[in-house]
Design a protein around this motif. Structure first.
Motif, mmCIF file in Angstrom:
data_model
loop_
_atom_site.group_PDB
_atom_site.id
_atom_site.type_symbol
_atom_site.label_atom_id
_atom_site.label_comp_id
_atom_site.label_asym_id
_atom_site.label_seq_id
_atom_site.Cartn_x
_atom_site.Cartn_y
_atom_site.Cartn_z
ATOM 1 N N HIS A 290 -2.315 12.967 11.160
ATOM 2 C CA HIS A 290 -2.025 12.360 9.862
ATOM 3 C C HIS A 290 -1.882 10.844 9.994
ATOM 4 O O HIS A 290 -2.398 10.083 9.169
ATOM 5 N N HIS B 79 6.088 1.223 -0.544
ATOM 6 C CA HIS B 79 4.826 0.495 -0.481
ATOM 7 C C HIS B 79 5.047 -1.004 -0.352
ATOM 8 O O HIS B 79 4.164 -1.745 0.083
ATOM 9 N N LEU C 271 0.828 -1.209 0.000
ATOM 10 C CA LEU C 271 0.000 0.000 0.000
ATOM 11 C C LEU C 271 0.861 1.257 0.000
ATOM 12 O O LEU C 271 1.741 1.424 0.847
ATOM 13 N N GLU C 272 0.602 2.129 -0.958
ATOM 14 C CA GLU C 272 1.325 3.397 -1.012
ATOM 15 C C GLU C 272 1.136 4.195 0.279
ATOM 16 O O GLU C 272 2.028 4.938 0.703
ATOM 17 N N MET C 273 -0.017 4.021 0.926
ATOM 18 C CA MET C 273 -0.308 4.770 2.148
ATOM 19 C C MET C 273 0.608 4.393 3.315
ATOM 20 O O MET C 273 0.653 5.096 4.320
ATOM 21 N N GLU D 215 -5.333 9.329 10.370
ATOM 22 C CA GLU D 215 -6.071 9.290 9.113
ATOM 23 C C GLU D 215 -5.560 8.184 8.196
ATOM 24 O O GLU D 215 -6.348 7.489 7.542
ATOM 25 N N VAL D 216 -4.247 8.002 8.160
ATOM 26 C CA VAL D 216 -3.651 6.991 7.292
ATOM 27 C C VAL D 216 -3.971 5.583 7.792
ATOM 28 O O VAL D 216 -4.366 4.700 7.008
ATOM 29 N N TRP E 255 -7.565 4.782 7.147
ATOM 30 C CA TRP E 255 -7.781 4.500 5.723
ATOM 31 C C TRP E 255 -7.436 3.047 5.422
ATOM 32 O O TRP E 255 -8.186 2.348 4.733
ATOM 33 N N MET E 256 -6.304 2.575 5.947
ATOM 34 C CA MET E 256 -5.881 1.208 5.683
ATOM 35 C C MET E 256 -6.814 0.209 6.353
ATOM 36 O O MET E 256 -7.082 -0.875 5.801
ATOM 37 N N LYS F 299 3.598 4.818 3.345
ATOM 38 C CA LYS F 299 4.535 5.937 3.455
ATOM 39 C C LYS F 299 4.016 6.992 4.434
ATOM 40 O O LYS F 299 4.790 7.744 5.022
ATOM 41 N N GLY F 300 2.702 7.022 4.628
ATOM 42 C CA GLY F 300 2.099 7.989 5.527
ATOM 43 C C GLY F 300 2.348 7.708 6.989
ATOM 44 O O GLY F 300 2.088 8.571 7.842
#
Length: 204
Positions: free
Chosen positions: A188, A136, A125-127, A191-192, A195-196, A129-130
């Motif tokens: 942040h 990822h 998942l690119e997220m 939120e990340v 999302w996952m 990185k968050g």
């Protein structure tokens, strides 16, 4: 009569204003329904002191005065009555070095914990990185721990499960704890991670 925290310390009022704004944002997302959830930020490291949102209040309606200063054990130093979970906030701050902790009650965190009691595998998942992962392609496991009303027991479980690569933990049947270097980063990260978790729930 207990003095208001902001009458005692103008710096605490500033922290209260920051936490009130963050709480309103989370409440608007439906992550702090009713009076649930709590936020904190470190105001001093030596000795450890945290500003924590006051207990039993609508998190969408907080003001700068609705904050309590607590010590390393989560006991009130000034202000009103802190959440019983203030001790866990202080434990997270000591364990991780974080200066801000978020606790929200999201549907996804509770639902996914039921399906993944051994932890939530996050990969591809690119997220990622968050939450500070460099690519990822990395794989991490978001810890899931059993709930307890005893904050010492819950803190021990969190410490045993803690992975320094993941600034969060899910408490089964309860919600999500997330942390960061400051309230903005903690937001942040929250939120990340959420999302996952929502993606994981959608996949299942």
């Amino acid at each position: 009569m207990t003095e208001r925290a902001t009458d005692l310390d103008p710096g605490l009022a500033e922290a209260g204003a920051v936490l009130a704004a963050e709480a309103a944002r989370f409440a608007s997302l439906g992550w702090m329904r009713g009076t649930s959830g709590n936020l904190s930020m470190v105001t001093s490291r030596d000795p450890l002191r945290l500003a924590v949102t006051a207990s039993g209040m609508d998190k969408g309606e907080l003001t700068e005065s609705d904050v309590v200063l607590v010590d390393a054990a989560g006991n009130a130093v000034s202000g009103g009555r802190p959440s019983a979970e203030a001790a866990l906030h202080a434990r997270v701050a000591r364990l991780t070095g974080a200066d801000a902790v978020v606790h929200v009650h999201t549907i996804a965190s509770v639902a996914v914990a039921e399906r993944c009691p051994e932890g939530v595998v996050l990969r591809g998942l690119e997220m990622l990185k968050g939450i500070g992962r460099p690519t990822h392609a990395e794989e991490v496991i978001l810890p899931v721990i059993a709930n307890s009303q005893d904050m010492t027991v819950l803190g021990d479980r969190l410490e045993a499960a803690h992975d320094p690569r993941v600034p969060a933990v899910v408490v089964a049947g309860h919600g999500l704890y997330v942390w960061g270097a400051d309230p903005r980063q903690a937001r942040h990260h929250t939120e990340v991670v959420e999302w996952m978790l929502e993606l994981e729930l959608a996949r299942r």
